[in-house]
Motif scaffolding. Structure first.
Motif, PDB file in Angstrom:
ATOM      1  N   UNK A   1       0.847  -1.192   0.000  1.00  0.00           N
ATOM      2  CA  UNK A   1       0.000   0.000   0.000  1.00  0.00           C
ATOM      3  C   UNK A   1       0.881   1.241   0.000  1.00  0.00           C
ATOM      4  N   UNK A   2       0.403   2.341  -0.587  1.00  0.00           N
ATOM      5  CA  UNK A   2       1.159   3.601  -0.496  1.00  0.00           C
ATOM      6  C   UNK A   2       1.005   4.218   0.895  1.00  0.00           C
ATOM      7  N   UNK A   3       1.985   4.980   1.303  1.00  0.00           N
ATOM      8  CA  UNK A   3       1.999   5.564   2.649  1.00  0.00           C
ATOM      9  C   UNK A   3       0.816   6.501   2.903  1.00  0.00           C
ATOM     10  N   UNK A   4       0.273   7.123   1.866  1.00  0.00           N
ATOM     11  CA  UNK A   4      -0.842   8.060   2.035  1.00  0.00           C
ATOM     12  C   UNK A   4      -2.071   7.390   2.647  1.00  0.00           C
ATOM     13  N   UNK A   5      -2.181   6.084   2.502  1.00  0.00           N
ATOM     14  CA  UNK A   5      -3.351   5.360   2.997  1.00  0.00           C
ATOM     15  C   UNK A   5      -3.436   5.439   4.522  1.00  0.00           C
ATOM     16  N   UNK A   6      -2.317   5.635   5.186  1.00  0.00           N
ATOM     17  CA  UNK A   6      -2.320   5.745   6.646  1.00  0.00           C
ATOM     18  C   UNK A   6      -3.140   6.936   7.120  1.00  0.00           C
ATOM     19  N   UNK A   7      -3.351   7.927   6.260  1.00  0.00           N
ATOM     20  CA  UNK A   7      -4.132   9.113   6.614  1.00  0.00           C
ATOM     21  C   UNK A   7      -5.548   9.085   6.045  1.00  0.00           C
ATOM     22  N   UNK A   8      -5.903   8.003   5.362  1.00  0.00           N
ATOM     23  CA  UNK A   8      -7.222   7.883   4.754  1.00  0.00           C
ATOM     24  C   UNK A   8      -8.180   7.219   5.747  1.00  0.00           C
TER      25      UNK A   8
END
Length: 130
Positions: A102-109
């Protein structure tokens, strides 16, 4: 007590069963004559080509042992640790990011994290069917 558990299980199974229908009900958008799908699997960025694992796919991947090297147990151990609150949605997503799944941005989704959380809550019922 058993009746309440039965009702809770039915609600969870219904929600899981209806999730694919909700995703299909969303309409496709077109940008520059190129169709794009708008769903939980698209990151809120300027790029329309970024996609990643669905929450159910991520939990299934972990259950099958796909995140063992990141410290996430598989099978029954994952179920028990989830029930005990030792593994949360954010833990699973963080492990998937570390495994380059997964891309790191998913941690903030938050929507994605909530979806993974729902899948983890349903995991004991799903595992019981195995």
């Amino acid at each position: 007590m058993r009746f309440v558990l039965l009702i809770d299980s039915l609600v969870i199974v219904s929600c899981i069963s209806l999730m694919p229908c909700v995703g299909k009900a969303q309409t496709d958008a077109v940008i520059n004559a190129k169709p794009i799908a708008i769903n939980f699997n698209s990151l809120p960025t300027n790029s329309t080509d970024i996609s990643f694992l669905k929450a159910s796919e991520l939990v299934y991947c972990a259950y099958q042992g796909g995140l063992l090297q990141q410290g996430i147990p598989s099978g029954g151990t994952l179920v028990l640790k989830t029930l005990n609150g030792n593994i949360l949605a954010k833990d699973l997503v963080r492990a998937a990011v570390n495994a380059n799944k997964l891309p790191a941005q998913v941690l903030n989704d938050q929507n994605y994290l909530n979806s993974v959380g729902l899948q983890l809550e349903a995991l004991p019922d799903e595992a019981a069917l195995d």
